[in-house]
Each structure stands twice: as C-alpha cells, then as structure tokens.
Design an enzyme around this catalytic site. Sequence first.
Site, PDB file in Angstrom:
ATOM      1  N   GLY A  15     -38.458  34.082  46.859  1.00 54.95           N
ATOM      2  CA  GLY A  15     -38.170  32.715  46.430  1.00 54.95           C
ATOM      3  C   GLY A  15     -37.721  32.629  44.980  1.00 54.95           C
ATOM      4  O   GLY A  15     -37.565  33.643  44.295  1.00 54.95           O
ATOM      5  N   GLN A  16     -37.518  31.379  44.521  1.00 53.02           N
ATOM      6  CA  GLN A  16     -36.980  31.164  43.171  1.00 53.02           C
ATOM      7  C   GLN A  16     -37.843  31.829  42.098  1.00 53.02           C
ATOM      8  O   GLN A  16     -37.323  32.505  41.209  1.00 53.02           O
ATOM      9  CB  GLN A  16     -36.849  29.659  42.872  1.00 53.02           C
ATOM     10  N   ARG A  40     -38.968  35.601  54.775  1.00 53.12           N
ATOM     11  CA  ARG A  40     -37.535  35.862  54.897  1.00 53.12           C
ATOM     12  C   ARG A  40     -37.194  37.249  54.361  1.00 53.12           C
ATOM     13  O   ARG A  40     -38.037  37.921  53.777  1.00 53.12           O
ATOM     14  CB  ARG A  40     -36.695  34.775  54.240  1.00 53.12           C
ATOM     15  N   ASP A  56     -46.044  36.864  57.291  1.00 50.66           N
ATOM     16  CA  ASP A  56     -46.266  35.423  57.427  1.00 50.66           C
ATOM     17  C   ASP A  56     -47.666  35.130  56.898  1.00 50.66           C
ATOM     18  O   ASP A  56     -48.654  35.624  57.444  1.00 50.66           O
ATOM     19  CB  ASP A  56     -46.147  35.014  58.907  1.00 50.66           C
ATOM     20  N   ILE A  57     -47.728  34.330  55.850  1.00 46.52           N
ATOM     21  CA  ILE A  57     -49.002  34.045  55.194  1.00 46.52           C
ATOM     22  C   ILE A  57     -50.004  33.381  56.147  1.00 46.52           C
ATOM     23  O   ILE A  57     -51.214  33.435  55.949  1.00 46.52           O
ATOM     24  CB  ILE A  57     -48.765  33.168  53.932  1.00 46.52           C
ATOM     25  N   TYR A 146     -46.653  17.152  49.375  1.00 44.75           N
ATOM     26  CA  TYR A 146     -46.672  18.334  48.510  1.00 44.75           C
ATOM     27  C   TYR A 146     -47.710  18.163  47.402  1.00 44.75           C
ATOM     28  O   TYR A 146     -48.540  19.043  47.155  1.00 44.75           O
ATOM     29  CB  TYR A 146     -45.272  18.513  47.925  1.00 44.75           C
ATOM     30  N   LYS A 150     -51.157  20.222  46.752  1.00 38.96           N
ATOM     31  CA  LYS A 150     -51.402  20.950  45.496  1.00 38.96           C
ATOM     32  C   LYS A 150     -52.730  20.502  44.872  1.00 38.96           C
ATOM     33  O   LYS A 150     -53.483  21.319  44.353  1.00 38.96           O
ATOM     34  CB  LYS A 150     -50.255  20.725  44.512  1.00 38.96           C
TER      35      LYS A 150
END
Length: 318
Positions: A15-16, A40, A56-57, A146, A150
Amino acid sequence: MSAIKEKVLVIGASGQIGVELTLALRKIYGGANVIAADLREENDLLKGSGPYVSLDIMNKEMLHVLILRQNITQIYLLAAILSATGEKNPNLAWHLNMQGLLNVLDIAREENLHKVYWPSSIAVFGPTSPKQNCPQQTIIEPTTVYGISKYAGEFWCNYYFNRYGVDVRSLRYPGLISYKSAPGGGTTDYAVEIYHDALEEKSYESFLSEDTYLPMMYMPDAIRATIELMEAPKEKIKVRTSYNLSGMSFSPKEIAASIQKHIPEFTISYKPDSRQAIADSWPQSIDDSVARNDWGWKPEFDLNGMTEDMLKNLTAGK
Ligand code: NAD
C-alpha cells in the site's frame, strides 16, 4: 545492538505507506529480516529487496503460523479500508479494520511479540472536535465508519497494553502525500493526484472545495515519525491509544499556488463530491505537542518544501 535480533512483519506492505515503510525498515534490520505481506501482489518497488508473502489478515490461523515459522518479533499492521472506500462498504470496513487489528493483538499477546505498530487517523475526530489545533484529548465523535473503526481500535490498543502488556504503539496520521506509491482511497488523495495532473495535464479538477483546509504530511516525515515512535524507549510512550501527529495544513487553493511557483500555466478547478462532507467533519489543523514532548517529534517538510521535492521526483521518474 538489539535491532539485529528483530524479525519484522509488515502487513499491507504493497500500500501507499507499506511500500516506503518496508523499504525503510529493510535498511534498518536488513532485507531478509523484514517480511512484506499483502493481499494483493508484491509492489514493484519492493521486488528484490526482501521476502514477500501473500496473506489475508482475516485468516488468523495463517497469520499465526507465519509468525511462528518466521520467528516474527515485531508487526506493523497497515492493512485497512480507508475513509472514502469505507463509506461505500461500511460493514466490510468495520469488519476488516477491527478483526484485522484484534487478530494481530491476540497473537502478539500469545506469542509475547516485542512490539506492534498500528496507525490511527485524524478521521477519529468529528464535527464536534475543535477545528483548529485539535488537541490530543478532546471531544471525539467520528461520523465515518473508518473514523469509528480507528477510534475503537485505539481503545483496543490501550486495552491490550494495560491488560496484557502488549507494547503496541500508534500515530494518528494526517493525510499522507507521496510520489512512490499510489494512495488507497482516502479523502486526502487529491493532494497526491494534483501533482501528477499538474505535470501531465497542466490542470486539475479538485474533489474538495478551494478553502477546505486539512492536516497533511509528506511521506518522508510520516516514515520517520513511525520509526522514531517505534524506537523510542518504552517509558517515553505515555499515550497508548494513539498520538496526534502534525506536519502541515493547507487547502486545494494553497497547494495549487505552491505548484504554480514551478508550473505557472497550471490551473485548478473545483467539483466537490461526497468526500467534501468527510473533509468537512475533520479538523483543519492538529496540535501534536504531546508527541513532541513525549518522544521528541518534529516535522521537517512544509508545503513549499514538499511541492519542490514531489515535482522533482515525479519529473525524474518519467
Ligand atoms: P493502502 O490502501 O494504500 O494500503 C493498504 C494495503 O492493505 C493494501 O496494499 C491492501 O492490498 C492491503 N490489504 C487490504 N486488505 C487486506 C487483507 N485482508 N489482508 C492483507 N492485506 C490487505 O493504505 P495506506 O494509505 O498505506 O494506509 C495504511 C494504514 O495507514 C491504514 O491503517 C490507514 O488507515 C492508515 N492511514 C493512512 C493515511 C493516508 O493518508 N494514507 C492517513 C491516515 C491513516
């Protein structure tokens, strides 16, 4: 040095943030001692720098086996569904963001892992939080799934630290801007896209209105903050929910002006979409004095410094 004995697992490594954090951790611990894992495929920038596993978490058993087989001592859990994507599928966002964290915290407790890192976000704050210099402790009433996930996650971290002694550390990242890897569906993604479009199209249509100020940070600062937090002596980490972290704060109009200093013909237009409401619910700037006092946090990049570096690196990459 204890760093040599560590074996690190980065989940969400393609990821980013994951790509850059994995590369930075590999510099510290050695390529072979940092395992990159993601649902991915392996990001091209990671290829050849160290081991990669498909994971896969949500599959706790597989995660547990991987941690035992590889003698993992530290986990960086970055896999999550971000703010804008989360609003499209709230159930999935809640499920992944919560269960993924609980799977990691449970195994960390059972296997006495040295440390866990898990990022929170400025999305924990809601419309009732102070808009300017939002403090560490304040009214927190998030309105996105989200943000809810969090905030709940922050309290699970605090719980596992207090009840089981799991050394889990966390930062409330602002919107992150990077040139290496693409953003993953957040409300602040515009501040990455704008640089690409400025170079390629000389124009950009912003999905946030011109005066929407949001807390932001350049990726090198975010990576450094993460590593400094994780390397700080345990006794300095006094916040076990998640630390406020601040870099800079700007609006689409201001980032456009900083780009125009380098590309005078660049133009920006505004067409706010559903992400505007999410942005409007968040603070415009963050007070991170607790992080500064506890473990010495200090950002390096301001808006103009970031623009110069982004444009230089994106141009060099073409
Ligand atoms: P991203 O979407 O770019 O990367 C997340 C990675 O997790 C992806 O590569 C994805 O394939 C992987 N993933 C998703 N589901 C998975 C699963 N079930 N198992 C394994 N891997 C899975 O996100 P990012 O921007 O790198 O964010 C990383 C963390 O930082 C997240 O927790 C996010 O909430 C937090 N954060 C990011 C920002 C930001 O601006 N980027 C700001 C605040 C907080």
